[in-house]
Design an enzyme around this catalytic site. Structure first.
Site, PDB file in Angstrom:
ATOM      1  N   GLU A   1      -0.232  -2.774  -8.113  1.00 17.53           N
ATOM      2  CA  GLU A   1      -1.555  -3.128  -7.594  1.00 17.53           C
ATOM      3  C   GLU A   1      -2.359  -1.850  -7.422  1.00 17.53           C
ATOM      4  OE1 GLU A   1      -2.860  -2.935  -4.206  1.00 17.53           O
ATOM      5  OE2 GLU A   1      -1.116  -2.256  -3.059  1.00 17.53           O
TER       6      GLU A   1
ATOM      7  N   SER B   1       0.849  -1.177   0.000  1.00 15.21           N
ATOM      8  CA  SER B   1       0.000   0.000   0.000  1.00 15.21           C
ATOM      9  C   SER B   1       0.895   1.242   0.000  1.00 15.21           C
ATOM     10  CB  SER B   1      -0.965  -0.041   1.197  1.00 15.21           C
ATOM     11  OG  SER B   1      -1.961   0.948   1.068  1.00 15.21           O
TER      12      SER B   1
ATOM     13  N   HIS C   1      -3.922  -5.461  -2.204  1.00 16.52           N
ATOM     14  CA  HIS C   1      -5.005  -5.281  -1.243  1.00 16.52           C
ATOM     15  C   HIS C   1      -6.039  -6.405  -1.218  1.00 16.52           C
ATOM     16  CE1 HIS C   1      -3.385  -1.205  -1.070  1.00 16.52           C
ATOM     17  NE2 HIS C   1      -4.093  -1.029   0.035  1.00 16.52           N
TER      18      HIS C   1
END
Length: 339
Positions: A242, A111, A309
């Site tokens: 991502e 993240s 995630h």
């Protein structure tokens, strides 16, 4: 030449600091549980103040976050740093990092933590590890894919092989007790390629959360051309990304931004993680974005990978030499710590 941190060994100290978001009071118990798991496995854990704090989308002020991180990056007693999780505005501490004195040690996370990982590897040539957050290691057992992070961080020059998951978690629930893992693996995993054909691609791994690292384009912390020249001269990159929250058009604009900035030059392919996002816009889907990017760049693309995630996720080392094979929905990742 890429510099790799020394292998992590039992008995060493893991630093926990929050360069992006900390853990609010009502969730302190999950961080405590994760710390206990490392202590049970024989590690020391040094937890910074920022880990227990959260206000206005960050653990604390940029100055405090940077100061705590700098201390841990320079402290020879700390062998690895694992933030609690990601967040939103890690980018504002990058100018405050003492880049000249960053020591080679493992930094692990994903993240917004990948903003830091990406910058460290691009700026210094020190390998970093994109993988699990520490709060997701709070169970007595770690699922087969997640637990490979320990093999990666404790490896030296041997080849590390990881395999795709059997199932992934379809939704988050921090309040549910681990049984037996933190992640509730309930949906069959299937890695895919744009044309559905088997694929084998290799290169130097580099990437992260596209929501945050796209903002590094055009800054010193995202100078991919200089990274190639200084640290992997003559070699090609194998990208991985991502998507956390972007719509399909946001996602496509970010990829175009990277392409126009030359990030995908001297590259061998792109791997995209499973995403909870990618909402279509007027019929334009995230698959359309990837398909158009493949045609634009000529690069092969893999998607719905164990990254990001939608856990579990493999541990990918920025700077490492890697080969990824995908066939019939299954994948194999082999990494080697080649300087």
């Amino acid at each position: 030449m890429i510099r790799y941190p020394k292998p992590l060994q039992t008995g060493e100290i893991i630093g926990v600091t929050a360069p992006s978001s900390g853990v609010p009071n009502e969730l302190h118990h999950i961080l405590n549980e994760a710390i206990q798991q490392f202590e049970k496995r024989g590690f020391g854990v040094q937890v910074g103040e920022t880990s227990w704090m959260q206000e206005k989308a960050a653990s604390s002020s940029a100055s405090k976050r940077a100061a705590e991180l700098n201390c841990m990056l320079q402290d020879p007693k700390i062998a690895a740093i694992i933030p609690p999780w990601g967040g939103e505005i890690l980018m504002e501490i990058l100018p405050k990092i003492d880049w000249e004195n960053v020591q080679p040690k493992w930094v692990l996370g994903y993240s917004d933590t990948s903003t830091l990982l990406f910058a460290i590897t691009v700026m210094t040539g020190i390998a970093t590890a994109h993988g699990t957050n520490i709060v997701d290691l709070r169970s007595d057992e770690w699922d087969p894919v997640t637990r490979k992070f320990m093999d990666v961080l404790s490896a030296s020059d041997e080849k590390i092989v990881q395999h795709s998951s059997e199932k992934f978690q379809s939704s988050w629930n921090h309040s549910k007790n681990p049984n037996p893992y933190v992640f509730q693996l309930d949906t069959p995993t299937e890695w895919k390629t744009i044309d559905g054909a088997p694929i084998k691609i290799s290169g130097r791994l580099l990437g992260g959360c596209i929501d945050t690292i796209q903002s590094l384009v055009g800054t010193p912390y995202g100078d991919v051309r200089s990274f190639r020249e200084k640290y992997i001269k003559g070699e090609n990159i194998l990208w991985y990304f991502e998507n956390c929250e972007m719509t399909a058009t946001d996602f496509y604009r970010a990829l175009l931004h990277m392409h126009y900035a030359g990030w995908f030059e001297q590259s061998n392919g792109i791997v995209f993680g499973r995403t909870p996002a990618g909402e279509e816009v007027e019929g334009f889907t995230i698959f359309d974005a990837m398909e158009r990017l493949s045609k634009l760049t000529g690069l092969p693309i893999v998607y719905d990978a164990d990254i990001g995630h939608v856990p579990p996720q493999m541990t990918l080392v920025n700077g490492a030499k890697a080969e990824i094979k995908v066939e019939s929905g299954k994948a194999k990742l082999a990494m080697k710590f080649i300087r």
